[in-house]
Structures are given as C-alpha cells and as structure tokens.
Design a protein around this motif. Sequence first.
Motif, mmCIF file in Angstrom:
data_model
loop_
_atom_site.group_PDB
_atom_site.id
_atom_site.type_symbol
_atom_site.label_atom_id
_atom_site.label_comp_id
_atom_site.label_asym_id
_atom_site.label_seq_id
_atom_site.Cartn_x
_atom_site.Cartn_y
_atom_site.Cartn_z
ATOM 1 N N ASN A 1 45.429 24.159 38.590
ATOM 2 C CA ASN A 1 46.746 24.358 39.223
ATOM 3 C C ASN A 1 46.594 24.659 40.708
ATOM 4 O O ASN A 1 47.360 24.186 41.556
ATOM 5 N N ASP B 1 47.930 22.370 43.648
ATOM 6 C CA ASP B 1 48.836 22.872 44.683
ATOM 7 C C ASP B 1 48.322 22.504 46.086
ATOM 8 O O ASP B 1 49.090 22.101 46.969
ATOM 9 N N GLU C 1 50.030 19.992 48.807
ATOM 10 C CA GLU C 1 50.308 20.418 50.178
ATOM 11 C C GLU C 1 49.683 19.450 51.182
ATOM 12 O O GLU C 1 50.294 19.095 52.192
ATOM 13 N N LYS D 1 54.341 30.534 41.868
ATOM 14 C CA LYS D 1 54.678 29.962 43.178
ATOM 15 C C LYS D 1 54.128 30.790 44.328
ATOM 16 O O LYS D 1 54.263 30.411 45.488
#
Length: 584
Positions: A273, A277, A281, A503
């Motif tokens: 994860n 992420d 990005e 998050k």
Amino acid sequence: MKVRVSNIGGITRELTISVEKGLTLYKAPNAYGKTSLTKALVSLLTSSITAADLLNVFSDEGYVEVELDNKLYYRRFHRIKNKIEEEKNLIMDDDRALLLSYFSPENQLLARIITGDENVEWFISKTSKVQELKAKKEELERKLTELKTRQEELTKKYQEIKDISRELERINEEIDRLERERKNLQKNAAQTIILTRQNRLTELKSRVETRQKELRDNQARLEKLDKEIEELKQKADQTLKEKIRSELTELDKKLQELSSKKNSIDIEIGVLNRVLDEIKESEKEHASVCHVCGSKVDPSIWKTRMDIISKELENANRSKNELLTELNSTIARKNELEAKIKEIEKAEKMLAEKQIQRENLAIKIETIKHQIAEYERQIKELEEKINEINEIYSMGEGESEIDKKLEELKKKRGDLEYQLQTLGVSSKILEEITTVQNQIEEITKQIDDLQREYIRRLTVIRERFTEMATSLLKELEFDFTAEIDNNYRLIVKRMGAQLEIRKLSSSERTTLALILVLVALKEYFKTPYFIVDESFMTFDQKRFEKLVKYLNGVVDYIIITKSDEMVQLTNEIIPATMAHQVVS
C-alpha cells in the motif's frame, strides 16, 4: 549494562558491547546482525521468542547474556542431535515485551496501524491485562456467592439452635413442675419405678422407630447417589478428554502458525500500500525520478508499475481472506472442543462431590445402625426388669394424666436433644458465622478494588493517549489531532474533519503507533530497555530527535539501530539529546 552475544541469528562470533543509561545509537551495515542483536535482547524479556528463533542454524551452541544492575541474565543454547537444549535466567517473561520493548516493522501494533486498522481494543486488552483482572474478579465473585450461601446456611442453623434451646428450656421447666406434682401423689415404690421405666422404654422404642425411618431414608438416598455416580463416571470420560486435549494442542499450534502467516501478509499488504501510494503520487506528478531508488524513469512507466503492485496487492488480500477463513474455522473448532472439555471437567467435579457425599452418607448409615442396636439392647434390659417387678408388685391404678404428659414431654425432649446434637454447638457456629462474614467483607473489598482497577486500565490509556497525542503532534508540527473513542478505535481529524488512518503519511501513522506504545509503557508495563529500528522510519532528523526526547525518562536504556557503513555503538550528544561517545 553489558551485553554479550554469540551465534545468535546472523551474529556468528562473540559480540560484546557496553550500553549506558540514556540514548544509545547502534550503527552497522545491512546484514551485519542488528536485528539479531535486538531479537536477542528482547528474548530476555519473553520466552515467546524460542531457542529455534535465536540459535544460528549452522552453530551447535550460542548465548545471549546481559549484566544489569549487578545481576546476570542469560539464555544459553546447545544443539544435541538436532534438538536444542536451553539454560535461561530471564529478566522477565512477559509476551507484552514484543509490543512494548521493540518498535520495528515486526511490531504488530505498528503493522496494523500502517495498514489503516483503526481498532486498538486488542492492544489495550493485551497490554493492560484486563482479561486477567476480569477472570480474577469472576473467580472472587463465585467464591463470594459460595460464602454468602454458607453464611445463610449457618445463620439458619444458628437460629434453629436458639429456637430448639428455648423450647428445651421450656420443656425441662414443665417436666420439673410435673415431676414435683407427681411426687406429691401417694404412690407405692413399685408403681413409680415401673412408670419411670415404662416411660424410658417408650422413649427408646420411639427413638428406634425414628432411627429406622432415618435409616431407610438414607439407604434410599445412597441407592440414588450410586446411580448418579455411575452416570457421572460415563460423562467424565478421561480417554475422550485426553483425545480432545491432544486435538486442542494441535489446534493451538495451527492457530499460532496461521496468526504468524496473517501478520506476515498484513506487513506485506502494508508495504505494498505504501509503495502504491508513492507510485500514485509519482504518476500524478509525472515524475521522471524514482523516489525510492533515485534512478531516472520514463513517466509513462508509472501506470505499468501501478498495475503490477495492484495485482500483487490483490493477490495478497486474497491470500489474507483465505487465511482468515481458515483461522475462523480453526477458532470455532477450538471453542467447540473447549466447551466439551468444560463439560467433562464439570462432570469430574460433580463426581468428586458425589463420591464425598456417598462416603459421608455411608458413615452416617453405619452410625444409625449402631444406635439402633444400642437402643434395642437397652429396650431388652428394661423389658426384663419391668417383668421382674410385675411379678412382685401389682400395678393397682392405671397410668395417670401426669405420667402421660411427662412421657410426651420427655419424648419431645429426646427428639429436640438429638436435633440439637446434629446441628452442633451454637458458640462454634456463631464463631464460624463471624469468620465467614470477615471473609465476605475482605472479598467484597477485593472485588471493588479489582473493578476500580479494571475501569482505570480501560480508561486511563484513552485519557493519556489524548493528552500525549495533543502535545506531541503539536510539537512535531503535524496538522491533525488524534484520540481513542468509546469503541476503542483511533479517531484522526484534520481541520475538524475525520480522516481515515490509511490516508495519513507513513510517518504520521508511525507516530500514532509510537504514542500508543509510550502510553502503555507508562501505565501498564515496566521494561529495562526500549529498542527502536530507525531503518523503517520516514521522519526528518528534527522530528526524530523530538520523539527520542519523549522516550527519555520512560525507560533507563533506549537503543536505536541504524544502517551505516561503519560499525559504531554511540552514547553521544546529538542535537536536542544528551550522552557521550563510545566506539567499538
């Protein structure tokens, strides 16, 4: 604190280090044994790290030793015919050390929070040991119920004794009065003697009838008790019990293996994860340089990498779901078997109680038989004496009303005396009532203390977490707040809006996990040293130094491992921290 390690994990020759109180930095290249050293230190706090986890696979012997406060603690291993024998003297043996003494990617709390898991009830329950308090409280409550039942029985018995004693006193007064009246009557000696003996004879026969009825009742109870014992013997099947225990042992091993696999998958999912992420990005920014390795890449490749990582994440989640299904099935089977064990143990307990009852009842039956035989002997002697007197004297008048009343009263007195003898001495019962009452008061106080401690342990971590999170997050200049709600879930807010933990950045999630560990350390657990693996952290130096400052004062020794080309053990003054330098 002096540490000596040999043939533990990747440490294949003796490593000797001296660690001073405060902050210690241990720097070494990758694959140099930093993890082996930390695992060795943690193994002196919990035996859940086994000998097989520690001893180098190519070595026949090894050890880890710590000299702390002039005491030597150790684990020493010898491999003999593929079996590892161990000598040990641990600082403590508490599996909470894995959560509260070693902060690394292997830390279960960190792994869960990194993956976005908001539930921390399991962590609070395990570190505060509230289940142990609850079990102890329930055991005391069971004992309290037993004592209150006993108190009621004793109070009832004491009241019966008082009532019988008052009735006996009244009967004796009435007998004395009647006997005085009878003496005033003009009766010959023979009549007086015969009447007295006839009264005694009637009394004895009445006692025989009473004992015979009591004997029949107890014999019937004995037969019923024998049937119950036979039924309980069938229920308390030891062969089945051993078979179930054997299966439970296998299930525990299986659960341990499944949990270990789940933790590994959770860590893998967390890492995937995080990577996903970062790739998202990079793809969003059309980056031409990889943030992980620093190499130049074609921006168009980010989509391909996202697909690959997403596929790996999908496979990992599928594996986790399959593992959870198997884990739940195994837990259900274990619960079923534990319920069967409880049924067998309940039957065993009842069987033991019934057997004791049977022994007491058998003794009582023999006592009654002996009493009946003694009464019958006395009846035979009295009948012979009455017959002798009747041959000499003529009775003349019939039995007077006074004699009839005396016979009734003496019979009643005999019955009451027997009841009183069966019930026991009032002073001893009153003394036992006082003892039981004192025990009830003491246990009630213990239950109240346990309840207060139970509530304190469940609530204090929420309060302390909010206090520390508010202070530390502000000092670290993070723009969010955190608290634990009534359902023991982490609640994170930014600008008043609630956020999902997943998050947050990895450093923010890591900070939340570290705050939880620090609170649990202060409230529930005393460890001589706290080890931090800095390699997985993404803090800048300023924030990392502030976190280290929070550790000072919580434990005596803080050890931080860090990858470096050189091997150094350093107790030194780094920015915002205090110590001095030692290199080996």
